[in-house]
Design a protein around this motif. Structure first.
Motif, mmCIF file in Angstrom:
data_model
loop_
_atom_site.group_PDB
_atom_site.id
_atom_site.type_symbol
_atom_site.label_atom_id
_atom_site.label_comp_id
_atom_site.label_asym_id
_atom_site.label_seq_id
_atom_site.Cartn_x
_atom_site.Cartn_y
_atom_site.Cartn_z
ATOM 1 N N ILE A 142 0.838 -1.194 -0.064
ATOM 2 C CA ILE A 142 -0.142 -0.265 -0.072
ATOM 3 C C ILE A 142 0.665 1.251 0.191
ATOM 4 O O ILE A 142 0.633 1.907 -0.719
ATOM 5 C CB ILE A 142 -0.899 -0.033 1.269
ATOM 6 N N TRP A 143 1.869 1.020 0.741
ATOM 7 C CA TRP A 143 2.933 2.364 0.919
ATOM 8 C C TRP A 143 3.539 2.475 -0.312
ATOM 9 O O TRP A 143 3.718 3.804 -0.802
ATOM 10 C CB TRP A 143 3.842 2.068 1.898
ATOM 11 N N ARG A 144 4.103 1.680 -1.177
ATOM 12 C CA ARG A 144 4.585 2.005 -2.641
ATOM 13 C C ARG A 144 3.637 2.469 -3.485
ATOM 14 O O ARG A 144 3.968 3.149 -4.352
ATOM 15 C CB ARG A 144 5.031 0.553 -3.048
ATOM 16 N N VAL A 145 2.447 2.062 -3.518
ATOM 17 C CA VAL A 145 1.255 2.647 -4.464
ATOM 18 C C VAL A 145 0.799 4.037 -4.018
ATOM 19 O O VAL A 145 0.825 4.941 -5.022
ATOM 20 C CB VAL A 145 0.172 1.453 -4.527
ATOM 21 N N ASP A 146 0.373 4.078 -2.968
ATOM 22 C CA ASP A 146 -0.382 5.402 -2.477
ATOM 23 C C ASP A 146 0.171 6.197 -1.256
ATOM 24 O O ASP A 146 -0.440 7.190 -1.020
ATOM 25 C CB ASP A 146 -1.743 5.019 -2.101
ATOM 26 N N ARG A 147 1.343 5.644 -0.718
ATOM 27 C CA ARG A 147 1.992 6.396 0.287
ATOM 28 C C ARG A 147 0.823 6.525 1.362
ATOM 29 O O ARG A 147 0.118 5.798 1.736
ATOM 30 C CB ARG A 147 2.744 7.775 0.047
ATOM 31 N N THR A 148 1.081 7.546 2.225
ATOM 32 C CA THR A 148 0.261 7.688 3.605
ATOM 33 C C THR A 148 -1.226 7.937 3.197
ATOM 34 O O THR A 148 -2.169 7.344 3.928
ATOM 35 C CB THR A 148 0.566 9.295 4.206
ATOM 36 N N LYS A 149 -1.423 8.435 1.914
ATOM 37 C CA LYS A 149 -3.037 8.445 1.714
ATOM 38 C C LYS A 149 -3.534 7.215 1.545
ATOM 39 O O LYS A 149 -4.769 6.889 1.949
ATOM 40 C CB LYS A 149 -3.016 9.306 0.173
ATOM 41 N N GLY A 150 -2.825 6.326 0.900
ATOM 42 C CA GLY A 150 -3.476 4.762 0.810
ATOM 43 C C GLY A 150 -3.578 4.130 2.167
ATOM 44 O O GLY A 150 -4.483 3.401 2.331
ATOM 45 N N LEU A 151 -2.567 4.361 3.017
ATOM 46 C CA LEU A 151 -2.761 3.800 4.318
ATOM 47 C C LEU A 151 -3.792 4.443 5.317
ATOM 48 O O LEU A 151 -4.641 3.537 5.967
ATOM 49 C CB LEU A 151 -1.422 3.883 5.214
ATOM 50 N N TYR A 152 -4.202 5.538 4.938
ATOM 51 C CA TYR A 152 -5.457 6.174 5.566
ATOM 52 C C TYR A 152 -6.682 6.236 4.678
ATOM 53 O O TYR A 152 -7.591 7.175 5.221
ATOM 54 C CB TYR A 152 -4.705 7.570 6.140
#
Length: 273
Positions: A142-152
């Motif tokens: 998730i971090w590789r694809v969308d960074r913080t926005k993806g994790l949240y």
């Protein structure tokens, strides 16, 4: 007199969180699959529940998502009870139903800000459509694809579910305990207050839970907003679409709420005697 130090709250909250997660994870799994309409996974669960002989590998299917649940729950419940304990001290006065709602909602929002990535991963594990092999692997992906926005992803809808749930639950719980069980701290009073508070809070917050699940399991390139998700759910099934998995969630949250408070208050009493 039971006191609620940070240490005692951490121990009590952690113990209750672990027990509830291990006991009731299959209900959470079933709720997520009902919300995502994962027919294949639901069929597997139906076969499992109707088998006379259950093997270990088959039984594991009912506890899919338990690992990310523990990653979220162990710090999450401990943080929640600790934050609630300190907020009560800062408040200073005896809680009424309104201050209980406010403090419960604030404590939960503080907790979500820390545990949200694990809530996302837990939901995706339960949906059965993302193919994650481990919690760490999911975090990296998730971090590789969308960074913080993806994790949240789904953070706002999670807050709209959990903050009102905690506020309503705590308000109803304290109201029932103070009005109907003011002269007793028995197990019956704790269970009754927990059951009524949990079912009431679940009824009022389930649409937000369905919205959260939809946002967090969406695979399209277009980012889903709360507004677009509401429109899609309504077009798919009307008002009933917002209550998919409702009875499963009510059962689980009611059992969890009652069990958590029983364990938490028992630990408080044991550590202060």
């Amino acid at each position: 007199m039971v006191t609620e130090s940070v240490y005692v709250s951490l121990v009590g909250g952690t113990c209750s969180g672990i027990v509830c997660t291990l006991l009731y994870q299959p209900l959470d799994l079933l709720k997520t699959q009902l919300q995502t309409k994962n027919i294949r996974q639901l069929r597997d669960l139906h076969v499992l529940l109707n088998r006379k002989s259950i093997k270990y590998e088959s039984l594991k299917k009912a506890w899919v998502g338990v690992t990310p649940s523990l990653y979220r729950t162990i710090p999450g419940v401990a943080l929640y009870f600790s934050a609630l304990s300190q907020l009560k001290k800062l408040h200073g006065e005896e809680l009424n139903k309104y201050s209980a709602v406010a403090l419960g909602a604030l404590a939960r929002t503080m907790t979500i800000s820390v545990t949200q990535p694990f809530t996302l991963i837990k939901t995706r594990f339960e949906s059965g459509t993302f193919g994650y092999k481990s919690v760490v692997g999911a975090l990296i992906n998730i971090w590789r694809v969308d960074r913080t926005k993806g994790l949240y992803r789904g953070f706002v809808s999670t807050v709209l579910r959990d903050a009102p749930f905690s506020g309503i639950y705590l308000g109803v719980y304290h109201h029932i305990k103070s009005v109907h069980f003011s002269d007793t701290t028995s197990l019956t009073s704790t269970v009754t207050a927990g059951l009524l508070a949990g079912s009431t809070a679940s009824l009022l917050t389930h649409p937000a839970d369905t919205i959260k699940t939809s946002i967090q399991t969406h695979k399209g390139s277009q980012v889903q907003t709360i507004r677009s998700t509401c429109a899609a759910l309504y077009n798919d099934g009307g008002v009933k679409a917002f209550y998919r998995g409702y009875f499963t969630r009510v059962l689980r949250r009611t059992l969890v709420s009652a069990t958590a408070w029983i364990i938490y208050e028992s630990v408080l009493k044991a550590m202060n005697t």
